[in-house]
Design an enzyme around this catalytic site. Structure first.
Site, short mmCIF file in Angstrom:
data_model
loop_
_atom_site.label_atom_id
_atom_site.label_comp_id
_atom_site.label_asym_id
_atom_site.label_seq_id
_atom_site.Cartn_x
_atom_site.Cartn_y
_atom_site.Cartn_z
N ASP A 35 -5.94 -3.09 8.82
CA ASP A 35 -6.53 -1.74 8.39
C ASP A 35 -7.88 -1.67 8.41
OD1 ASP A 35 -6.28 0.72 6.69
OD2 ASP A 35 -7.78 -0.67 5.46
N GLU A 83 -4.91 -0.75 13.46
CA GLU A 83 -5.00 0.61 12.90
C GLU A 83 -6.39 1.12 13.22
OE1 GLU A 83 -6.08 3.62 9.78
OE2 GLU A 83 -6.81 1.70 9.68
N ASP A 113 -8.45 4.17 -3.93
CA ASP A 113 -7.96 4.76 -2.78
C ASP A 113 -6.46 4.24 -2.49
OD1 ASP A 113 -7.71 5.62 -0.14
OD2 ASP A 113 -8.98 3.85 0.74
N ARG A 128 -0.59 -5.06 9.65
CA ARG A 128 -1.33 -3.93 9.94
C ARG A 128 -2.78 -4.25 9.67
NH1 ARG A 128 -3.24 0.52 7.14
NH2 ARG A 128 -3.37 2.59 8.24
N ARG A 154 -6.32 13.30 0.08
CA ARG A 154 -5.00 12.76 0.94
C ARG A 154 -3.85 12.97 0.03
NH1 ARG A 154 -7.63 7.53 3.67
NH2 ARG A 154 -9.04 7.80 1.75
#
Length: 490
Positions: A194, A234, A51, A192, A398
């Site tokens: 996640d 997020e 990922d 951030r 993605r």
């Protein structure tokens, strides 16, 4: 505090073809003065997992192929620097999980990972399993055999290579403490969070954005603040959830904005956009594109909650993206690709708009005039188109919007009128003091106005979606200057 200037979102290696130092050189060279900060996407070991770094084997180590913590420090001395605290999971290839595979419950790291038994010690009913919210189809548990002869069902919210962390355990707390401390020591000033919405699981709930999740975000945010860092949550969810989350952290993402801008451009109607900008969080980051797909769930209905767009409007939005991209997005979204996302369409924003330079620049103008600090993804900065070759190679949906660039591609892209226009627009957003003042939105039907004012300084974006006329009107105590958005493309 984060500078109120446009920020870049990028991978170090994919934008430069090299490393963190090359990114610093790019920001201080061809992109000098363009960005106030950078969200450096996962630079941990490894950057090329299943990922693209969001499945860290070692979250506290910089992948040596792209640099060191000293390189991170150098970048953070000159720019606001955001890094991802991957709250929810760690790689199945991590040394901690490998130890669990070898030793089972006797492993020193057993408590770091979450199993079905941890949340459902008396067993789980079919109804309880069906109630669990998951971003991808299928079970959220993966049965894994350990060398102790037992098979355990580990919680895997995303993929079977991303094992969920037990954030309530002492091992889970220590793991995330270590990463936060490492960030604070190396000039990372924005965190951030996640996938934070999935961090807390509780039997009998949907295990997503629970009251306990809000409490957890409170504590995590306070911990980061004590270390001198701000936090960004997020979370892809219903728009009302974003409004609530914004009250609990330093900043949130305005993920409803990208689909609403597309909807306005596709239908020539600003009603949903104007409604949202009237109530959206002011302590937010705005995006159009990111390393993930274009979020859809954030503007749509969820369960019995009405959305900013209804189901038919969402369907039209998705189908128009597919049509504008000549079905390339369809090849990268849902069951067509290995990373099946239920709430995103995988496509560049430029292709989602049919590669219309004007519509793309108008979308950016609306983003820059909306409340919040704007971020621009590296692919969007250079108006990159869908990378079908990379998609075919990886079969990861993605990747269609995660291109590998180099200096030659960047040099060529910087000559494109749409990129030149975007750079001019970024300059306007970065240099006008009115953007530090009060915001007002007005309009209905095919017209809307987004206006900022601080003292005698005012700046306004007036849009007619039907005629595609867009004007930037600047007012100070001495004069009024009107710029047509189309002039920025010339």
């Amino acid at each position: 505090m984060m500078k109120n200037k446009v920020q870049l979102i990028t991978y170090a290696d994919r934008i430069t073809g090299k490393d963190i130092n090359a990114l610093t050189d790019l920001l201080n060279g061809p992109l000098e003065g363009v960005f106030g900060g950078v969200h450096l996407l996962p630079f941990y070991n490894p950057i090329d997992g299943s990922d693209a770094g969001f499945d860290p084997i070692d979250h506290s180590a910089v992948d040596e192929r792209i640099g060191t913590w000293q390189d991170i420090q150098t970048l953070g001395k000159e720019y606001d620097l955001m890094a991802d605290l991957i709250v929810n999971h760690v790689s199945a290839q991590s040394f901690q999980f490998k130890d669990v595979l070898k030793n089972g419950k006797k492993s020193a790291y057993w408590d770091l990972f979450l199993t079905k038994e941890d949340v459902f010690p008396k067993g789980m009913s079919d109804a309880e399993q069906q109630a669990i919210y998951r971003p991808r189809p299928g079970s959220c548990f993966t049965p894994i055999a350990c060398e102790d002869g037992e098979t355990y069902e580990f919680w895997t919210t995303f993929t079977d290579n991303q094992i969920d962390i037990n954030v309530k355990s002492s091992a889970g707390i220590a793991y995330l403490d270590n990463v936060l401390t490492k960030f604070s020591q190396n000039n990372v000033n924005i965190i951030r969070l996640d996938a934070a919405g999935y961090a807390i699981k509780k039997a009998g709930t949907n295990c997503f954005m629970l009251d306990q999740t809000f409490d957890y975000l409170d504590k995590l945010s306070a911990q980061a603040n004590e270390l001198g860092m701000e936090t960004i949550a997020e979370i892809h969810s219903h728009y009302q959830t974003q409004v609530e989350v914004a009250k609990r952290v330093n900043m949130v993402y305005d993920f409803a904005l990208p689909p609403l801008i597309l909807h306005s451009l596709f239908t020539n109607n600003s009603d949903a956009l104007v409604k949202w900008l009237g109530i959206s969080p002011r302590n937010c980051l705005t995006v159009l594109d990111t390393h993930d797909g274009i979020g859809i769930i954030d503007a749509g209905p969820m369960g019995d909650k009405a959305g900013l767009l209804n189901a038919a409007q969402i369907d039209n939005l998705v189908e128009t993206i597919h049509a504008n991209s000549h079905d390339q997005s369809r090849q990268a979204t849902g069951a067509a690709a290995s990373n099946v996302d239920l709430y995103q369409v995988n496509c560049t924003y430029y292709n989602a708009l049919g590669t219309s330079d004007f519509d793309y620049l108008l979308a950016r103008a609306i983003q820059f005039f909306a409340p919040g600090v704007p971020q621009v993804y590296y692919g969007g900065l250079f108006a990159c188109e869908n990378d079908m070759e990379l998609l075919a190679t990886s079969n990861v949906g993605r990747d269609i919007n995660r291109p590998y660039l180099d200096a030659n591609i960047i040099d060529q892209s910087l000559t494109k009128p749409v990129v030149q226009g975007l750079l001019k627009l970024i300059t306007i957003r970065n240099t006008r003091s009115a953007f530090n003042g009060e915001f007002n939105v007005a309009g209905s039907g095919n017209c809307c106005s987004l206006k900022w004012q601080q003292g005698e300084q005012a700046i306004e974006l007036k849009v007619n979606f039907e005629s595609r006329e867009a004007l930037i009107i600047e007012q100070n105590e001495n004069e009024q200057i009107t710029t047509s958005l189309s002039d920025l493309l010339s």
